[in-house]
Design an enzyme around this catalytic site. Structure first.
Site, mmCIF file in Angstrom:
data_model
loop_
_atom_site.group_PDB
_atom_site.id
_atom_site.type_symbol
_atom_site.label_atom_id
_atom_site.label_comp_id
_atom_site.label_asym_id
_atom_site.label_seq_id
_atom_site.Cartn_x
_atom_site.Cartn_y
_atom_site.Cartn_z
ATOM 1 C CG ASP A 28 41.861 38.682 34.915
ATOM 2 O OD1 ASP A 28 40.641 38.879 34.969
ATOM 3 O OD2 ASP A 28 42.629 39.359 34.175
ATOM 4 C CG ASN A 84 33.282 44.252 37.237
ATOM 5 O OD1 ASN A 84 33.040 44.803 38.310
ATOM 6 N ND2 ASN A 84 34.508 43.870 36.901
ATOM 7 N N GLY A 90 32.397 48.549 34.563
ATOM 8 C CA GLY A 90 33.632 48.202 33.861
ATOM 9 C C GLY A 90 33.615 46.840 33.215
ATOM 10 C CB SER A 92 36.094 44.483 29.576
ATOM 11 O OG SER A 92 36.674 43.481 30.367
ATOM 12 C CG HIS A 97 33.581 37.274 33.888
ATOM 13 N ND1 HIS A 97 32.930 37.810 32.797
ATOM 14 C CD2 HIS A 97 34.337 38.273 34.391
ATOM 15 C CE1 HIS A 97 33.284 39.069 32.637
ATOM 16 N NE2 HIS A 97 34.134 39.381 33.597
ATOM 17 C CG HIS A 99 36.379 39.560 38.437
ATOM 18 N ND1 HIS A 99 37.476 39.886 37.659
ATOM 19 C CD2 HIS A 99 35.304 39.993 37.735
ATOM 20 C CE1 HIS A 99 37.068 40.490 36.544
ATOM 21 N NE2 HIS A 99 35.758 40.569 36.569
HETATM 22 P P1 5GP Z 1 35.210 42.279 33.324
HETATM 23 O O1 5GP Z 1 35.896 43.595 33.180
HETATM 24 O O2 5GP Z 1 34.350 41.953 32.118
HETATM 25 O O3 5GP Z 1 34.476 42.111 34.632
HETATM 26 O O4 5GP Z 1 36.361 41.195 33.411
HETATM 27 C C1 5GP Z 1 36.959 40.628 32.297
HETATM 28 C C2 5GP Z 1 38.276 40.072 32.768
HETATM 29 O O5 5GP Z 1 38.728 39.164 31.791
HETATM 30 C C3 5GP Z 1 39.352 41.121 32.964
HETATM 31 O O6 5GP Z 1 39.817 41.088 34.305
HETATM 32 C C4 5GP Z 1 40.429 40.720 31.952
HETATM 33 O O7 5GP Z 1 41.733 40.922 32.435
HETATM 34 C C5 5GP Z 1 40.132 39.260 31.732
HETATM 35 N N1 5GP Z 1 40.519 38.773 30.424
HETATM 36 C C6 5GP Z 1 40.237 39.343 29.215
HETATM 37 N N2 5GP Z 1 40.752 38.613 28.211
HETATM 38 C C7 5GP Z 1 41.347 37.538 28.797
HETATM 39 C C8 5GP Z 1 42.059 36.418 28.271
HETATM 40 O O8 5GP Z 1 42.232 36.251 27.049
HETATM 41 N N3 5GP Z 1 42.544 35.521 29.166
HETATM 42 C C9 5GP Z 1 42.351 35.650 30.516
HETATM 43 N N4 5GP Z 1 42.866 34.702 31.300
HETATM 44 N N5 5GP Z 1 41.690 36.702 31.044
HETATM 45 C C10 5GP Z 1 41.192 37.633 30.185
#
Ligand code: 5GP
Length: 111
Positions: A28, A84, A90, A92, A97, A99
């Site tokens: 991440d 998520n 949260g 985004s 995906h 984590h």
């Molecule tokens: P969410 O909030 O949708 O569960 O997780 C999205 C994750 O993607 C976040 O932890 C964020 O830091 C990660 N993320 C967003 N853009 C990028 C990127 O361009 N590269 C990487 N490696 N992680 C990303």
């Protein structure tokens, strides 16, 4: 394309640690723990709520991959696997995906 599709296509750089025909795993960009890896299916499923029975195999593979990567990354003292789903969680990036977080004690309940 989602950000994660662009990473899989090598259009955006990322620290990729594992990949096969179905999924890809990379660190991440904004880690919330010393180890914070994302495991992403190549099939675009926007979020868990939109997965169907036909996605059962890939959903299982994501979890088994998380467990394999946890071993590879030596998360011997435990780890957390998180998905998520939607605004309250949260989410985004609208591309499913998982984590994988570890190498520190994680509070419960989560914030
Ligand atoms: P969410 O909030 O949708 O569960 O997780 C999205 C994750 O993607 C976040 O932890 C964020 O830091 C990660 N993320 C967003 N853009 C990028 C990127 O361009 N590269 C990487 N490696 N992680 C990303």
């Amino acid at each position: 394309m989602t950000i994660f599709e662009k990473i899989a296509a090598r259009e955006i750089p990322a620290k990729i640690i594992w990949e096969d025909d179905d999924a890809i795993a990379f660190h991440d960009v904004n880690p919330q723990a010393p180890v914070h890896v994302l495991i992403v299916p190549k099939k675009i499923i926007p979020r868990l709520a939109e997965a169907t029975k036909s996605d059962a195999a890939i959903l299982g593979k994501l979890l088994l991959t998380a467990a394999e990567l946890a071993k590879k990354l030596e998360l011997t003292n435990g780890y957390r696997v998180v998905i998520n789903n939607g605004p309250d969680a949260g989410e985004s990036v609208p591309h499913l995906h998982v984590h994988l977080l570890g190498k520190r004690a994680l509070a419960w309940p989560p914030g």
